[in-house]
Design a protein around this motif. Structure first.
Motif, mmCIF file in Angstrom:
data_model
loop_
_atom_site.group_PDB
_atom_site.id
_atom_site.type_symbol
_atom_site.label_atom_id
_atom_site.label_comp_id
_atom_site.label_asym_id
_atom_site.label_seq_id
_atom_site.Cartn_x
_atom_site.Cartn_y
_atom_site.Cartn_z
ATOM 1 N N GLY A 1 0.804 -1.207 0.000
ATOM 2 C CA GLY A 1 0.000 0.000 0.000
ATOM 3 C C GLY A 1 0.839 1.259 0.000
ATOM 4 N N MET A 2 1.481 1.552 1.129
ATOM 5 C CA MET A 2 2.214 2.807 1.294
ATOM 6 C C MET A 2 3.365 2.958 0.308
ATOM 7 S SD MET A 2 2.609 5.688 2.802
ATOM 8 C CE MET A 2 1.578 5.605 4.280
ATOM 9 N N LEU A 3 4.237 1.960 0.243
ATOM 10 C CA LEU A 3 5.407 2.063 -0.634
ATOM 11 C C LEU A 3 4.987 2.188 -2.096
ATOM 12 C CD1 LEU A 3 8.412 2.039 -1.169
ATOM 13 C CD2 LEU A 3 8.374 -0.467 -1.042
ATOM 14 N N SER A 4 4.006 1.394 -2.506
ATOM 15 C CA SER A 4 3.569 1.422 -3.905
ATOM 16 C C SER A 4 2.987 2.771 -4.285
ATOM 17 C CB SER A 4 2.521 0.325 -4.149
ATOM 18 O OG SER A 4 3.075 -0.954 -3.972
ATOM 19 N N VAL A 5 2.121 3.314 -3.422
ATOM 20 C CA VAL A 5 1.465 4.566 -3.781
ATOM 21 C C VAL A 5 2.446 5.735 -3.771
ATOM 22 C CG1 VAL A 5 0.675 5.335 -1.502
ATOM 23 C CG2 VAL A 5 -0.715 5.803 -3.505
ATOM 24 N N GLN A 6 3.400 5.715 -2.847
ATOM 25 C CA GLN A 6 4.384 6.789 -2.798
ATOM 26 C C GLN A 6 5.348 6.716 -3.987
ATOM 27 O OE1 GLN A 6 4.768 9.329 -0.717
ATOM 28 N NE2 GLN A 6 3.346 8.880 0.935
ATOM 29 N N TYR A 7 5.787 5.512 -4.311
ATOM 30 C CA TYR A 7 6.772 5.366 -5.386
ATOM 31 C C TYR A 7 6.159 5.690 -6.747
ATOM 32 C CZ TYR A 7 10.600 3.624 -8.199
ATOM 33 O OH TYR A 7 11.635 3.540 -9.098
ATOM 34 N N THR A 8 4.973 5.137 -7.015
ATOM 35 C CA THR A 8 4.338 5.372 -8.311
ATOM 36 C C THR A 8 3.998 6.851 -8.502
ATOM 37 O OG1 THR A 8 2.196 4.745 -7.331
ATOM 38 C CG2 THR A 8 3.394 3.046 -8.532
ATOM 39 N N TYR A 9 3.594 7.512 -7.428
ATOM 40 C CA TYR A 9 3.267 8.938 -7.503
ATOM 41 C C TYR A 9 4.506 9.751 -7.857
ATOM 42 C CZ TYR A 9 1.891 13.615 -5.857
ATOM 43 O OH TYR A 9 1.643 14.963 -5.759
ATOM 44 N N MET A 10 5.614 9.488 -7.169
ATOM 45 C CA MET A 10 6.847 10.227 -7.427
ATOM 46 C C MET A 10 7.406 9.906 -8.811
ATOM 47 S SD MET A 10 7.775 12.395 -5.182
ATOM 48 C CE MET A 10 7.226 12.914 -3.564
ATOM 49 N N ALA A 11 7.275 8.649 -9.246
ATOM 50 C CA ALA A 11 7.761 8.278 -10.576
ATOM 51 C C ALA A 11 6.954 8.987 -11.660
ATOM 52 C CB ALA A 11 7.685 6.765 -10.763
ATOM 53 N N SER A 12 5.649 9.134 -11.438
ATOM 54 C CA SER A 12 4.804 9.849 -12.398
ATOM 55 C C SER A 12 5.205 11.317 -12.472
ATOM 56 C CB SER A 12 3.324 9.723 -12.001
ATOM 57 O OG SER A 12 2.494 10.364 -12.943
ATOM 58 N N ILE A 13 5.550 11.909 -11.320
ATOM 59 C CA ILE A 13 6.012 13.299 -11.301
ATOM 60 C C ILE A 13 7.326 13.439 -12.073
ATOM 61 C CG2 ILE A 13 6.943 15.129 -9.822
ATOM 62 C CD1 ILE A 13 4.944 14.286 -7.688
ATOM 63 N N LYS A 14 8.242 12.505 -11.865
ATOM 64 C CA LYS A 14 9.550 12.573 -12.515
ATOM 65 C C LYS A 14 9.412 12.543 -14.035
ATOM 66 C CE LYS A 14 13.995 10.224 -12.988
ATOM 67 N NZ LYS A 14 14.792 11.460 -12.885
ATOM 68 N N HIS A 15 8.567 11.640 -14.545
ATOM 69 C CA HIS A 15 8.434 11.477 -15.992
ATOM 70 C C HIS A 15 7.441 12.458 -16.608
ATOM 71 C CE1 HIS A 15 10.939 7.907 -16.160
ATOM 72 N NE2 HIS A 15 10.306 7.428 -15.114
ATOM 73 N N GLY A 16 6.598 13.094 -15.778
ATOM 74 C CA GLY A 16 5.638 14.069 -16.280
ATOM 75 C C GLY A 16 5.712 15.344 -15.476
ATOM 76 N N ASN A 17 4.681 15.608 -14.692
ATOM 77 C CA ASN A 17 4.700 16.752 -13.778
ATOM 78 C C ASN A 17 3.744 16.489 -12.627
ATOM 79 O OD1 ASN A 17 1.972 17.816 -14.518
ATOM 80 N ND2 ASN A 17 2.965 18.232 -16.483
ATOM 81 N N ALA A 18 3.824 17.321 -11.595
ATOM 82 C CA ALA A 18 3.045 17.108 -10.380
ATOM 83 C C ALA A 18 1.549 17.239 -10.631
ATOM 84 C CB ALA A 18 3.488 18.090 -9.298
ATOM 85 N N ALA A 19 1.171 18.126 -11.553
ATOM 86 C CA ALA A 19 -0.249 18.341 -11.828
ATOM 87 C C ALA A 19 -0.897 17.069 -12.363
ATOM 88 C CB ALA A 19 -0.415 19.488 -12.820
ATOM 89 N N VAL A 20 -0.314 16.497 -13.418
ATOM 90 C CA VAL A 20 -0.870 15.287 -14.029
ATOM 91 C C VAL A 20 -0.811 14.117 -13.051
ATOM 92 C CG1 VAL A 20 -0.539 13.591 -15.858
ATOM 93 C CG2 VAL A 20 -0.371 16.024 -16.378
ATOM 94 N N ALA A 21 0.307 13.965 -12.336
ATOM 95 C CA ALA A 21 0.449 12.861 -11.387
ATOM 96 C C ALA A 21 -0.625 12.924 -10.298
ATOM 97 C CB ALA A 21 1.841 12.896 -10.749
ATOM 98 N N THR A 22 -0.865 14.112 -9.757
ATOM 99 C CA THR A 22 -1.858 14.271 -8.698
ATOM 100 C C THR A 22 -3.263 14.002 -9.209
ATOM 101 O OG1 THR A 22 -0.447 15.931 -7.644
ATOM 102 C CG2 THR A 22 -2.731 15.821 -6.908
ATOM 103 N N LEU A 23 -3.571 14.517 -10.402
ATOM 104 C CA LEU A 23 -4.909 14.328 -10.956
ATOM 105 C C LEU A 23 -5.172 12.860 -11.297
ATOM 106 C CD1 LEU A 23 -4.983 17.507 -13.196
ATOM 107 C CD2 LEU A 23 -6.460 17.078 -11.227
ATOM 108 N N LEU A 24 -4.172 12.164 -11.828
ATOM 109 C CA LEU A 24 -4.344 10.749 -12.125
ATOM 110 C C LEU A 24 -4.503 9.936 -10.842
ATOM 111 C CD1 LEU A 24 -1.805 10.170 -15.054
ATOM 112 C CD2 LEU A 24 -4.297 10.127 -15.172
ATOM 113 N N GLN A 25 -3.776 10.316 -9.806
ATOM 114 C CA GLN A 25 -3.911 9.606 -8.535
ATOM 115 C C GLN A 25 -5.316 9.764 -7.971
ATOM 116 O OE1 GLN A 25 -2.100 10.911 -4.663
ATOM 117 N NE2 GLN A 25 -0.731 9.194 -5.033
#
Length: 314
Positions: A83-107
């Motif tokens: 739960g915790m590790l997966s959601v934190q890692y995938t969120y940060m990886a999405s930010i790295k490859h895209g941006n915080a706006a898209v990562a947050t909205l997709l989450q």
């Protein structure tokens, strides 16, 4: 006064969450900070800080008490890793490859995934509100990711993949945490889950394997903001807001998070955002508000406990 205090706390926490993702993108972009290292250090330090808060202002016996029951302990370890590790890692990886706006909205598609999961498991029935929610989410994602054109994506594919995985991870995180929250304070559950996830990731990328001398002072300020303000204080403020606000109200005000992420991404990092992407953003934020304003749970099986505290993950 208590109500005003609660509103101030939840809004401040949500803004910190949103800005924290944008600051992380700044670290990835300008200082080439490794995702694995940032997630590891963020989880370990924030988890310790949350347990420290629990020790001084709440029931300190729960900190070690959660490990005395073997079944609960196993449940907590699974929650921390899957739960915790997966959601934190995938969120940060999405930010790295895209941006915080898209990562947050997709989450924030996770609530829709939860609705679909409960319908599939026949624990609830599809309502008109659910149908509207899913429609807003799908339309929002289409405009956000394609910029209104089906011929090409306006967001890198890896950012989309990691963002969708983040939503799936958040769905598991939310559903799997319910039994734990019924028995222990959320500060204890989330604090230990962060430490478990950070400890596990340390075997892949130890937190001490970092050339700190190469980082300028500004990078340390960014790191401090992400760990202290964007994680520990943001979560603590959200939990404290529940002392004077209903969970529904806290969730509604908490949906300022994606708005903060979008605004800071556009105006601070100068990331391009077209008119169609703004339409997509409005649809997803509208979906979040619609869910937060829902006064009745769609099924009696999914009603939260009276004392249950929502979890925050960003």
């Amino acid at each position: 006064m208590n109500r005003r205090k609660g509103m101030f706390l939840v809004i401040t926490g949500a803004v910190f969450w949103g800005i924290g993702g944008t600051v992380a993108k700044k670290l990835f972009q300008q200082y080439q900070i490794d995702v694995d290292w940032l997630v590891t250090i963020r989880l370990l330090i924030a988890g310790c800080l949350l347990l420290t808060v629990q020790y001084f202002i709440k029931d300190r016996s729960q900190i070690l008490g959660v490990w005395k029951n073997r079944r609960i302990a196993i449940h907590l370890i699974i929650f921390g890793l899957v739960g915790m590790l997966s959601v934190q890692y995938t969120y940060m990886a999405s930010i790295k490859h895209g941006n915080a706006a898209v990562a947050t909205l997709l989450q924030y598609l996770a609530p829709v995934m939860i609705i679909l999961y409960l319908i599939f498991r026949k624990q609830t029935v599809l309502t008109r509100r659910d149908l509207l929610t899913v429609t807003l989410a799908l339309v929002g994602c289409f405009f956000l990711l394609t910029n209104g054109s089906i011929s090409q994506l306006s967001v890198p594919t890896l950012a989309i993949v990691w963002g969708v995985l983040s939503g799936i991870a958040l769905t598991f995180y939310t559903l799997y945490a319910v039994p734990l929250l019924k028995q222990y304070d959320s500060l204890v559950i989330v604090g230990w889950a962060m430490i478990i996830g950070g400890f596990a990731l340390s075997f892949i990328h130890p937190s001490w394997q970092m050339d700190f001398s190469s980082l300028p002072l500004k990078a340390y300020w960014y790191l401090t903001f992400i760990i202290v303000f964007g994680t520990m204080i943001a979560f603590w403020f959200f939990i404290e807001s529940l002392q004077s606000l209903e969970p529904k109200e806290s969730s509604l005000l908490g949906s300022i998070e994606p708005l903060a992420a979008v605004l800071t991404t556009v105006f601070w990092l100068k990331e391009p955002f077209s008119s169609f992407q703004w339409v997509g953003t409005a649809c997803i934020i509208g979906m979040i508000f619609l869910l937060a304003l829902n006064k009745e749970p769609s099924s009696s099986t999914s009603q939260p406990s009276k004392n249950e505290e929502p979890l925050r993950v960003s």
